[in-house]
Scaffold this active site. Structure first.
Site, PDB file in Angstrom:
ATOM      1  N   GLU A 169       0.817  -1.318  -0.042  1.00 42.99           N
ATOM      2  CA  GLU A 169      -0.079  -0.273   0.131  1.00 42.99           C
ATOM      3  C   GLU A 169       0.830   1.123  -0.038  1.00 42.99           C
ATOM      4  O   GLU A 169       0.669   2.335  -0.464  1.00 42.99           O
ATOM      5  CB  GLU A 169      -0.967  -0.204   1.141  1.00 42.99           C
ATOM      6  N   ASN A 229      -7.221   3.135  -5.486  1.00 43.40           N
ATOM      7  CA  ASN A 229      -7.607   1.811  -6.074  1.00 43.40           C
ATOM      8  C   ASN A 229      -6.724   1.166  -6.975  1.00 43.40           C
ATOM      9  O   ASN A 229      -6.809   0.051  -7.404  1.00 43.40           O
ATOM     10  CB  ASN A 229      -9.081   1.691  -6.520  1.00 43.40           C
TER      11      ASN A 229
HETATM   12 ZN   LIG Z   1      -5.946  -1.876  -0.410  1.00 41.40          ZN
END
Ligand SMILES: [Zn+2]
Ligand SMILES: NC(=O)c1ccc[n+]([C@@H]2O[C@H](COP(=O)([O-])OP(=O)(O)OC[C@H]3O[C@@H](n4cnc5c(N)ncnc54)[C@H](O)[C@@H]3O)[C@@H](O)[C@H]2O)c1
Length: 352
Positions: A169, A229
């Site tokens: 992330e 996203n």
């Molecule tokens: Zn994620």
């Protein structure tokens, strides 16, 4: 905030944002985390808090658990002035936040995230909730914590695989919005993976800043927030196609980013050199489990991603380094080519 030694000084820190601790303070955690960290956690409390447990695993992130926990809070005398502290990974954070959102129509809560993923991602942005049999995170609410205390010391007991998955992330954050973070993660990969406090702190702080900045500009996910996203369209498809068992979320996102990077290179939103640089970074924070999936299965699962409004297949593509945009016109042929490339890389990863 992020730093070392936040957990053992928690009550003082909470009092700074909340005022005096109320009579009923609830802590939601999971048994393995509590076993490792209860002494540290309790160090700053003069009155012990009421500890509630959620067993680990996505299968417990349910309305059934929520009802049980709400009942326990009511029986223990919880009221509108109570405070909840979520002390655990993203599952504890999502369930804890949801409890706080609905108990007595809403009480304040504090996040003390204990996984890398929870520190950089799930504790930021105010999304809370649980799963339904029909899909993940289908029930929930936006409820912001009063504060997030991301203590890097608690990451000391986190399994390496969880750390590497969570770091995806941060890689994502660098690619879509923060060139300096990206460069730092390239140049200091050894230190980050060795969990050197300074390196972890730097990556965590930058990742939180990126997400919080995007969320502030677009709280309800109508526009900009969608760039978060990146890697998740194919990532979610991989999680679904593997029954949410084989891959950690960050591992699925890593492969999803490889597919999206390929697509971006084909469309020319990144150059071949930028593609190589970004893909290298994704692999630098591997390895991850090999994928044995058929292209058609992944492509089919990609069509059903819940973030696709009205059935549009939505992809986030990097625009050069440190910027990204959303496209909705990815053709089935483009998608298949990207999935094919990704699956070929995933098989290679298994052999190395
Ligand atoms: Zn994620
Ligand atoms: N709300 C959001 O915006 C958001 C964003 C991303 C993900 N999520 C959610 O987060 C969840 C995933 O979170 P996660 O990756 O943190 O997984 P997790 O909460 O399942 O934690 C992973 C594992 O690590 C263990 N663990 C946690 N902290 C530990 C520590 N310090 N030492 C040793 N073991 C530890 C846990 O017991 C668990 O087994 C998913 O349910 C996902 O939907 C929410």
């Amino acid at each position: 905030m992020t730093g070392s030694g936040l957990v053992e000084t928690l009550t003082r820190r909470i009092e700074r944002v909340h005022g005096k601790l109320p009579r009923r303070v609830f802590v939601l955690t999971s048994p393995p985390i509590w076993a490792l960290w209860n002494e540290t956690f309790l160090a700053s409390f003069t009155e012990p808090p009421i500890v509630l447990f959620l067993a680990p695993g996505e299968e417990h992130k349910t309305l059934k658990s929520v009802e049980r926990l709400l009942r326990q809070m009511a029986v223990a005398g919880g009221d509108r002035g109570s405070l909840l502290i979520a002390f655990g990974g993203g599952i504890v954070g999502d369930v804890g936040g949801f409890l706080a959102a609905i108990f007595m129509r809403g009480i304040p809560y504090i996040q003390v995230p204990t996984t890398f993923l929870a520190q950089v991602d799930s504790s930021v942005g105010g999304k809370t909730g649980v799963n339904l049999p029909a899909g993940k995170n289908l029930v929930g609410s936006f409820h912001h914590p009063l504060a997030v205390f991301a203590d890097i010391n608690v990451l000391g007991t986190l399994p390496d695989r969880e750390l590497r998955a969570g770091l995806m992330e941060s890689v994502k954050a660098g690619i879509i919005r923060d060139r300096a973070l990206l460069r730092y993660m390239e140049e200091h990969a050894d230190q980050v993976l060795a969990r050197e406090p300074k390196a972890l702190e730097k990556v965590i702080a930058a990742s939180i800043r990126m997400k919080a900045g995007v969320v502030n500009l677009d709280e309800r996910e109508s526009g900009l927030r969608m760039i978060l996203n990146f890697g998740h369209t194919v990532g979610h498809a991989l999680e679904q196609a593997t029954g949410y068992k084989k891959l950690l979320h960050g591992e699925a996102v890593a492969w999803g980013m490889v597919a999206a990077l390929f697509l971006a290179r084909q469309r020319g939103t990144i150059s071949p050199a930028q593609f190589a640089r970004l893909e290298n970074l994704v692999h630098r924070y591997g390895p991850r489990p090999a994928l044995k999936l058929r292209k058609a299965k992944v492509a089919a699962a990609t069509g059903g991603d819940k973030k696709n409004v009205g059935g549009v297949r939505r992809f986030v593509l990097p625009l050069g380094i440190g910027d990204a945009g959303v496209v909705e016109d990815v053709t089935p042929a483009e998608l298949e080519a990207a999935v094919e490339y990704m699956l070929a890389r995933a098989t290679q990863e298994e052999r190395t």
